[in-house]
Design an enzyme around this catalytic site. Structure first.
Site, PDB file in Angstrom:
ATOM      1  N   ARG A 161       0.592  -1.199   0.059  1.00  0.00           N
ATOM      2  CA  ARG A 161       0.017  -0.346  -0.148  1.00  0.00           C
ATOM      3  C   ARG A 161       1.647   1.255  -0.113  1.00  0.00           C
ATOM      4  NH1 ARG A 161      -2.119  -3.957   4.502  1.00  0.00           N
ATOM      5  NH2 ARG A 161      -3.859  -4.474   3.400  1.00  0.00           N
ATOM      6  N   LYS A 185      -2.712  -2.684   8.221  1.00  0.00           N
ATOM      7  CA  LYS A 185      -3.606  -2.300   9.305  1.00  0.00           C
ATOM      8  C   LYS A 185      -3.072  -2.831  10.363  1.00  0.00           C
ATOM      9  CE  LYS A 185      -6.960  -2.164   5.014  1.00  0.00           C
ATOM     10  NZ  LYS A 185      -8.245  -1.753   4.216  1.00  0.00           N
ATOM     11  N   HIS A 264      -1.852   2.217  -6.259  1.00  0.00           N
ATOM     12  CA  HIS A 264      -3.362   1.249  -5.527  1.00  0.00           C
ATOM     13  C   HIS A 264      -3.469   0.208  -7.098  1.00  0.00           C
ATOM     14  CE1 HIS A 264      -5.006  -0.769  -2.191  1.00  0.00           C
ATOM     15  NE2 HIS A 264      -6.169  -1.515  -3.413  1.00  0.00           N
ATOM     16  N   ARG A 267      -0.604  -2.156  -6.737  1.00  0.00           N
ATOM     17  CA  ARG A 267      -1.009  -2.949  -5.767  1.00  0.00           C
ATOM     18  C   ARG A 267      -1.810  -4.356  -6.269  1.00  0.00           C
ATOM     19  NH1 ARG A 267      -1.802  -4.534  -0.417  1.00  0.00           N
ATOM     20  NH2 ARG A 267      -3.568  -5.353   0.066  1.00  0.00           N
ATOM     21  N   HIS A 290      -3.580  -9.260   3.854  1.00  0.00           N
ATOM     22  CA  HIS A 290      -4.645  -9.545   3.594  1.00  0.00           C
ATOM     23  C   HIS A 290      -5.404 -10.541   5.322  1.00  0.00           C
ATOM     24  CE1 HIS A 290      -5.778  -8.651  -1.244  1.00  0.00           C
ATOM     25  NE2 HIS A 290      -5.899  -7.476   0.143  1.00  0.00           N
ATOM     26  N   TYR A 299      -9.566 -10.814  -6.643  1.00  0.00           N
ATOM     27  CA  TYR A 299      -8.534 -11.526  -7.886  1.00  0.00           C
ATOM     28  C   TYR A 299      -8.666 -12.413  -8.021  1.00  0.00           C
ATOM     29  CZ  TYR A 299      -5.825  -7.235  -5.300  1.00  0.00           C
ATOM     30  OH  TYR A 299      -5.762  -6.366  -4.896  1.00  0.00           O
TER      31      TYR A 299
END
Length: 319
Positions: A161, A185, A264, A267, A290, A299
């Site tokens: 990111r 995150k 992004h 990514r 993730h 994806y």
């Protein structure tokens, strides 16, 4: 101050915080919104105030339409679902409409900003040829060009990111082992391998570009900027997300890819190309950081779409 919701707002300059609190008062007393709705507005506007503060924006009169477009792009970069992004954008639009109606700003920079709508769209990925074209546009040897080349190679090599890339410190890189440590995150740590092209670009930047920008550091640089950020700005401080986004957009324009190329996008391209190359989805999940493989499965839909397009254009009896 509003009776409800204002306590959810972050620390911010008075030129941002006070008008937002006044808007919450307006929603509570004049619009009669429920306490739960007020809290929802406050949480969404808190994201906006935090972002403006990070950009050193101290007053709503300084906000431009370009700033708002960049902010909406960062919402996607943060991984928010379409519905969540739309809610935040609506809250921001209504805040700016209120500020303009009250005479607190000379115009309404959010008037033309539209929230995302419809079903969740598939991520937009570049083709391998387009990525090669993008990476090949940066051939200069100046510090800014070396930084751009290193940033693009790093993003595509790691699927990071943009917030993870600009937050990268020198201690997070082991170029001999070809490993980068990223913090996603919730400060969740993961190790991501680096390819030879990314290592070469980073070495060129760190040896020949970064020392030049580091020497330009102002005496009042923040402690975070002195901690050893990998990517620096022209003043020797840590590169911001907004500046990194602009850097990528400029490179994309040079490659003829100006439409809808964001940090992004690289990514998305990273994940899509791995899966198309046969990578296991669980591996891609770990590389992207993730928490759930369900997020990564979007994806697989992208690669399925690609297969259908190839079939439709290539098979003699597809039409």
């Amino acid at each position: 101050m509003a009776r409800h919701g204002a306590d959810l707002l972050p620390e911010a300059p008075a030129g941002l915080l006070r008008p937002t609190a006044d808007y919450l008062v307006h929603l509570e007393l004049e619009r009669g919104l429920s306490l739960n709705t007020l809290d929802a507005y406050a949480r969404d506007l808190a994201k906006y105030l935090s972002w403006l503060s990070e950009q050193d924006t101290a007053d709503f009169t300084a906000v431009t339409a370009e700033d708002l477009r960049t902010f909406t792009a960062t919402l996607a970069d943060a991984g928010l679902a379409v519905r969540s992004r739309a809610r935040v954008v609506v809250a921001v639009r209504r805040l700016h409409a209120f500020l303009h109606a009250e005479g607190l700003t000379p115009d309404d920079p959010a008037a033309e900003i539209r929230p995302p709508s419809g079903a969740e769209r598939l991520p937009k990925a570049l083709s391998i040829a387009q990525v090669e074209g993008l990476l090949g546009t940066v051939t200069g040897d100046s510090p800014p060009e070396l930084r751009t080349g290193a940033l693009l190679e790093f993003l595509y090599a790691t699927g990071a990111r943009i917030s993870e890339a600009v937050g990268l410190d020198l201690d997070d890189l082991d170029l001999d082992a070809r490993i980068a440590r990223l913090y996603g995150k919730g400060s969740k740590e993961r190790l991501v391998p680096l390819g030879s092209h990314a290592v070469a670009a980073l070495e060129s930047w760190l040896v020949r570009g970064r020392p030049v920008m580091s020497a330009a550091r102002a005496s009042g640089a923040r402690a975070a900027e002195r901690a050893g950020a990998v990517f620096l700005n022209q003043r020797g401080g840590r590169l911001s997300r907004q500046s990194a986004w602009q850097t990528i957009r400029t490179a994309a324009a040079g490659a003829g890819l100006a439409d809808h190329v964001t940090p992004h996008t690289l990514r998305h391209s990273f994940a899509t190309h791995l899966l198309e190359g046969g990578a296991d989805i669980r591996v891609v999940q770990e590389l992207l950081g993730h928490s759930s493989v369900t997020t990564t499965q979007i994806y697989t839909r992208v690669t399925s779409e690609t297969l259908r397009e190839v079939y439709a254009t290539s098979h003699p009896r597809a039409r």
